[in-house]
Write a protein that holds these residues in place. Structure first.
Motif, PDB file in Angstrom:
ATOM      1  N   TYR A 148       0.861  -1.298   0.056  1.00 26.69           N
ATOM      2  CA  TYR A 148      -0.008  -0.017   0.069  1.00 26.69           C
ATOM      3  C   TYR A 148       0.681   1.212  -0.118  1.00 26.69           C
ATOM      4  CZ  TYR A 148      -3.277   3.575   1.762  1.00 26.69           C
ATOM      5  OH  TYR A 148      -4.030   4.595   1.609  1.00 26.69           O
ATOM      6  N   GLY A 149       0.511   2.239  -0.917  1.00 26.63           N
ATOM      7  CA  GLY A 149       1.214   3.445  -0.913  1.00 26.63           C
ATOM      8  C   GLY A 149       2.640   3.553  -1.694  1.00 26.63           C
ATOM      9  N   CYS A 150       3.228   2.163  -2.029  1.00 30.13           N
ATOM     10  CA  CYS A 150       4.463   2.291  -2.685  1.00 30.13           C
ATOM     11  C   CYS A 150       4.595   2.997  -3.993  1.00 30.13           C
ATOM     12  CB  CYS A 150       5.113   1.071  -2.755  1.00 30.13           C
ATOM     13  SG  CYS A 150       4.171   0.012  -4.157  1.00 30.13           S
ATOM     14  N   SER A 151       5.680   3.463  -4.376  1.00 28.63           N
ATOM     15  CA  SER A 151       5.702   4.000  -5.478  1.00 28.63           C
ATOM     16  C   SER A 151       6.063   3.174  -6.774  1.00 28.63           C
ATOM     17  CB  SER A 151       6.854   5.238  -5.867  1.00 28.63           C
ATOM     18  OG  SER A 151       7.060   5.521  -7.187  1.00 28.63           O
ATOM     19  N   LEU A 152       5.210   3.220  -7.925  1.00 30.28           N
ATOM     20  CA  LEU A 152       5.204   2.298  -8.907  1.00 30.28           C
ATOM     21  C   LEU A 152       6.257   2.583  -9.919  1.00 30.28           C
ATOM     22  CD1 LEU A 152       1.485   1.763  -9.596  1.00 30.28           C
ATOM     23  CD2 LEU A 152       2.817   0.361  -8.144  1.00 30.28           C
ATOM     24  N   THR A 153       7.265   3.507  -9.634  1.00 24.21           N
ATOM     25  CA  THR A 153       8.486   3.731 -10.448  1.00 24.21           C
ATOM     26  C   THR A 153       9.766   3.030 -10.162  1.00 24.21           C
ATOM     27  OG1 THR A 153       9.015   5.852  -9.035  1.00 24.21           O
ATOM     28  CG2 THR A 153       7.398   6.240 -10.929  1.00 24.21           C
ATOM     29  N   HIS A 154       9.730   2.163  -9.304  1.00 24.96           N
ATOM     30  CA  HIS A 154      10.942   1.541  -9.012  1.00 24.96           C
ATOM     31  C   HIS A 154      10.643   0.238  -8.101  1.00 24.96           C
ATOM     32  CE1 HIS A 154      10.490   3.135  -4.630  1.00 24.96           C
ATOM     33  NE2 HIS A 154      10.146   4.146  -5.297  1.00 24.96           N
ATOM     34  N   PRO A 155      11.551  -0.788  -7.729  1.00 18.19           N
ATOM     35  CA  PRO A 155      11.142  -2.025  -6.981  1.00 18.19           C
ATOM     36  C   PRO A 155      10.739  -1.733  -5.694  1.00 18.19           C
ATOM     37  CG  PRO A 155      12.965  -2.295  -8.539  1.00 18.19           C
ATOM     38  CD  PRO A 155      12.827  -0.691  -8.656  1.00 18.19           C
ATOM     39  N   PRO A 156      10.052  -2.487  -4.943  1.00 13.09           N
ATOM     40  CA  PRO A 156       9.822  -3.879  -5.596  1.00 13.09           C
ATOM     41  C   PRO A 156       8.451  -4.107  -6.557  1.00 13.09           C
ATOM     42  CG  PRO A 156       8.704  -3.630  -3.397  1.00 13.09           C
ATOM     43  CD  PRO A 156       9.412  -2.247  -3.610  1.00 13.09           C
ATOM     44  N   LEU A 157       7.718  -3.069  -6.516  1.00 14.09           N
ATOM     45  CA  LEU A 157       6.374  -3.274  -7.240  1.00 14.09           C
ATOM     46  C   LEU A 157       6.195  -2.163  -8.163  1.00 14.09           C
ATOM     47  CD1 LEU A 157       3.637  -4.600  -7.891  1.00 14.09           C
ATOM     48  CD2 LEU A 157       2.624  -3.169  -5.885  1.00 14.09           C
ATOM     49  N   TYR A 158       6.133  -2.484  -9.505  1.00 15.89           N
ATOM     50  CA  TYR A 158       6.234  -1.211 -10.477  1.00 15.89           C
ATOM     51  C   TYR A 158       5.667  -1.889 -11.996  1.00 15.89           C
ATOM     52  CZ  TYR A 158      10.378  -4.053 -11.899  1.00 15.89           C
ATOM     53  OH  TYR A 158      11.490  -4.921 -12.190  1.00 15.89           O
ATOM     54  N   LEU A 159       5.637  -1.120 -12.834  1.00 10.99           N
ATOM     55  CA  LEU A 159       4.871  -1.391 -14.051  1.00 10.99           C
ATOM     56  C   LEU A 159       6.282  -1.125 -15.251  1.00 10.99           C
ATOM     57  CD1 LEU A 159       2.447  -1.251 -12.799  1.00 10.99           C
ATOM     58  CD2 LEU A 159       1.295  -0.195 -14.847  1.00 10.99           C
ATOM     59  N   ALA A 160       6.435  -1.954 -16.221  1.00 14.02           N
ATOM     60  CA  ALA A 160       7.250  -1.742 -17.233  1.00 14.02           C
ATOM     61  C   ALA A 160       6.806  -1.863 -18.746  1.00 14.02           C
ATOM     62  CB  ALA A 160       8.358  -3.029 -17.297  1.00 14.02           C
ATOM     63  N   LYS A 161       7.246  -1.625 -19.738  1.00 13.00           N
ATOM     64  CA  LYS A 161       6.880  -1.498 -21.040  1.00 13.00           C
ATOM     65  C   LYS A 161       6.778  -3.000 -21.338  1.00 13.00           C
ATOM     66  CE  LYS A 161       8.050  -0.217 -25.742  1.00 13.00           C
ATOM     67  NZ  LYS A 161       8.932   0.542 -26.480  1.00 13.00           N
ATOM     68  N   GLY A 162       5.193  -3.088 -22.148  1.00 16.00           N
ATOM     69  CA  GLY A 162       5.052  -4.608 -22.622  1.00 16.00           C
ATOM     70  C   GLY A 162       4.752  -4.567 -24.039  1.00 16.00           C
ATOM     71  N   PHE A 163       3.589  -4.400 -24.501  1.00 16.29           N
ATOM     72  CA  PHE A 163       3.232  -4.554 -25.773  1.00 16.29           C
ATOM     73  C   PHE A 163       2.090  -3.733 -25.912  1.00 16.29           C
ATOM     74  CE2 PHE A 163       0.445  -8.171 -23.838  1.00 16.29           C
ATOM     75  CZ  PHE A 163      -0.537  -7.849 -24.560  1.00 16.29           C
ATOM     76  N   TYR A 164       1.759  -3.348 -27.231  1.00 18.07           N
ATOM     77  CA  TYR A 164       0.869  -2.776 -27.643  1.00 18.07           C
ATOM     78  C   TYR A 164      -0.631  -3.293 -28.159  1.00 18.07           C
ATOM     79  CZ  TYR A 164      -1.290   1.848 -29.330  1.00 18.07           C
ATOM     80  OH  TYR A 164      -2.347   2.956 -29.532  1.00 18.07           O
ATOM     81  N   PRO A 165      -1.656  -3.331 -27.385  1.00 15.99           N
ATOM     82  CA  PRO A 165      -2.639  -4.159 -28.031  1.00 15.99           C
ATOM     83  C   PRO A 165      -3.339  -3.695 -29.468  1.00 15.99           C
ATOM     84  CG  PRO A 165      -3.118  -3.343 -25.784  1.00 15.99           C
ATOM     85  CD  PRO A 165      -1.907  -2.693 -26.187  1.00 15.99           C
ATOM     86  N   GLU A 166      -3.836  -4.553 -30.124  1.00 19.68           N
ATOM     87  CA  GLU A 166      -4.211  -4.320 -31.624  1.00 19.68           C
ATOM     88  C   GLU A 166      -5.721  -3.628 -31.125  1.00 19.68           C
ATOM     89  OE1 GLU A 166      -4.290  -7.482 -34.449  1.00 19.68           O
ATOM     90  OE2 GLU A 166      -2.087  -7.490 -34.557  1.00 19.68           O
ATOM     91  N   SER A 167      -6.411  -4.313 -30.258  1.00 15.24           N
ATOM     92  CA  SER A 167      -7.708  -3.787 -30.142  1.00 15.24           C
ATOM     93  C   SER A 167      -8.131  -3.975 -28.627  1.00 15.24           C
ATOM     94  CB  SER A 167      -8.657  -4.131 -30.967  1.00 15.24           C
ATOM     95  OG  SER A 167      -8.925  -5.501 -30.494  1.00 15.24           O
TER      96      SER A 167
END
Length: 211
Positions: A148-167
């Motif tokens: 709760y409350g952690c920044s998602l810009t660094h570990p341990p919990l974050y988002l990274a680039k994946g793929f671009y959906p077609e639709s």
């Protein structure tokens, strides 16, 4: 221990500084990553729901409700908002900007890294059912109320680039029947025909993103 691949880099704070409905769609295809002492577990986001308080009766922050639970929703975008529903921990991305308590529930993932960890944590072998629900995905990745409350810009919990959906498909949110007109808002988004989407795939319309 499974190490973090070099290509997995946390998304910058600027990524989260979009209007909530726009961000809810932009999250689709992104990689949600949780690092623990065991290694990493990660999956591509395939389903989201937007909650836009204080005017959204389905949002925890409806009517600017500021409590110990919702406090992080009033902070800068790009933090984790976790909360308990029954016995499940659910994961949300804080959005909207400071003093605008909005958030996006991540409802389902397509497993990508640390699948053996996920199977052990969930106690199942079937890949399709590992992360196809908001409570399932947090248990599989090891996301808890401690996040709760952690920044998602660094570990341990974050988002990274994946793929671009077609639709992507757009429809009503799930499990909010007693919220008046809010139950009909088309604020649920998912990658069209993805097998890991949770349930109720009735849609209002499909957005084709392919050039």
């Amino acid at each position: 221990m499974e190490e973090v691949p070099n290509e997995i880099v946390p998304l910058p704070r600027k990524f989260y500084e979009k209007p909530t409905l726009e961000l809810a769609k932009a999250l689709l295809g992104c990689l949600l990553v949780k690092e623990t002492h065991q290694g990493i577990a990660a999956g591509y986001i395939v389903e989201t729901e937007a909650y836009i308080g204080p005017g959204d009766k389905a949002a925890h922050s409806y009517n600017n409700r500021r409590t110990a639970r919702t406090e992080i929703m009033f902070h800068r975008s790009g933090h984790a908002y976790t909360y308990l529903m029954h016995t499940h921990c659910l994961f949300n991305v804080v959005s909207g900007g400071e003093e605008k308590p909005e958030a996006i529930l991540v409802r389902a993932l397509e497993p990508r890294y640390g699948i053996d960890f996920m199977k052990t944590r969930r106690g199942i072998e079937e890949l399709k059912n590992l992360t196809n629900g908001p409570g399932k995905l947090t248990k599989a990745l090891g996301i808890t109320m401690e996040d709760y409350g952690c920044s998602l810009t660094h570990p341990p919990l974050y988002l990274a680039k994946g793929f671009y959906p077609e639709s992507i498909s757009v429809g009503k949110r799930i499990g909010i029947e007693n919220t008046g007109e809010a139950r009909d808002y088309p604020w649920r988004f998912w990658i069209t025909n993805n097998q890991f989407v949770s349930r109720h795939q009735k849609f209002e319309y499909v957005v084709n993103l392919k050039p």
